[in-house]
Design an enzyme around this catalytic site. Structure first.
Site: not given
Length: 370
Positions: A53, A103, A107, A132, A279-281
């Protein structure tokens, strides 16, 4: 298998080294730019396979293309020949090897060195001409538009686009690594040209818009379609550039005497997720829908769900609690409510199949027990 990775500290190298370390059948050896050239032979001697690489793509001097790409690859091939036996070699080349720029020429020269090694000695080799590559750990503001856009947008920095119509060809780093691991696990006996799939295409302007959409979903709560393909890969990449201070974000809490209601996530076509407390109830709901459906999961406390058919007046009741993992689903045409029948706060997760639309709420008030 002892795998020598040249350029192991680079973007693809980091991802490959981490992946191989997760697999018991591989041991990672490394050669990087700070290593002395003469140490390359020693490391090649110890390797069962090599993934090459290392290379140069943004030099200060154009001559570095030759030394960092063509010459280093030739040196590596000579080191393999010097061992007197075959060492499978994977070369990461570039689609620019087809072009007549410095480049690309360097390569192509690297490819030719690998081709010559395989032709002369029969050494197994696979050459990949990669477009890419994007993904986590890619250096921003260097040579990747994806990395630059993700990093800058995630960090509230500007981006620059000269031509939004410019087309990009992209491969995701995880797909590259998967191809490499497959090749290492299925060694060829000759020279081959490897492929990485899928290859994605996107215009520069579309890329920027998509990454900006990722950022905006924290305020709109509407997620992009991040489950498959390019958008999935881009989203993972974008999130990887978030600084730790942005790992969290706050949601709006709607509270009254009954408890709180918080929306967490909305999707374009698969509904939304939220939670509420009571909440409760306290009784919540007391309405029906024509088309909308919901799924409720009580994760804390005790609940009683009441249902009544709006035409027949048939009733039904469900008791559940956070001690069981039971989903209660609302059905169109049945008015419904939920009551906290316990002594503690009740917490309930809620999924609705569509994003709430205040203009068309499809929510008609009607008590279960008139």
């Amino acid at each position: 298998m002892r795998v020598l990775i040249t350029g192991s500290k680079g973007f693809v190298g980091k991802n490959l080294a981490v992946r191989l370390s997760e697999l018991r059948s591989f041991e990672v050896l490394r050669f990087d730019h700070e290593d002395a050239p003469e140490s390359l032979q020693v490391k090649v001697n110890a390797a069962d396979a090599i993934v090459h690489l290392a290379g140069i793509n943004r030099p200060k001097d154009v001559t570095e293309f030759t030394s960092g790409n063509a010459d280093l690859t030739a040196l590596l091939c000579e080191a393999i020949k010097a061992t007197g036996h075959h060492i499978p070699l994977l070369l990461a080349s570039s689609i620019q090897a087809e072009l007549a720029n410095p480049y690309g020429q360097s390569k192509r020269a690297a490819e030719q060195a690998v081709e010559q090694l395989s032709t002369q000695t029969g050494n197994p080799a696979v050459i990949y001409r990669l477009p890419n590559v994007f993904g986590k750990w890619c250096k921003p503001n260097y040579n990747s538009a994806v990395a630059t856009f993700c990093h800058n947008i995630a960090n509230d920095l500007p981006i620059q686009i000269n031509d939004p119509s410019t087309q990009l060809k992209l491969v995701y780093v995880d797909d590259v690594i998967e191809a490499f691991v497959h090749a290492l696990s299925n060694v060829v006996q000759s020279l081959q040209w490897g492929t990485v799939a899928p290859v994605y295409g996107i215009a520069l302007g579309e890329l920027a818009a998509q990454i900006n959409a990722f950022k905006n979903c924290r305020t709109s709560l509407v997620s992009e379609r991040v489950g498959t393909g390019l958008v999935r890969a881009l989203y993972a990449t974008y999130v990887s550039y978030l600084p730790p201070a942005k790992f969290t974000y706050d949601l709006t809490r709607h509270g009254d005497e009954r408890g709180v209601f918080v929306e967490m996530l909305k999707t374009p076509d698969s509904g939304q997720f939220s939670f509420f407390t009571a909440h409760p109830g306290i009784t919540r709901g007391g309405h029906y829908h024509h088309t909308k459906t919901e799924k409720f999961l009580v994760i804390k406390g005790s609940a009683r769900f009441g249902f009544r058919h709006v035409i027949t007046n048939e009733t039904y009741e469900v008791l559940t609690s956070g001690d069981v993992s039971r989903v209660v689903e609302t059905v169109p045409g049945w008015t419904h409510d939920i009551t906290n029948v316990g002594n503690d706060e009740m917490v309930v997760m809620l999924w609705a199949n569509e994003i709430f639309d205040r203009e068309k709420p499809d929510t008609i008030a009607m008590k279960v027990n008139p």
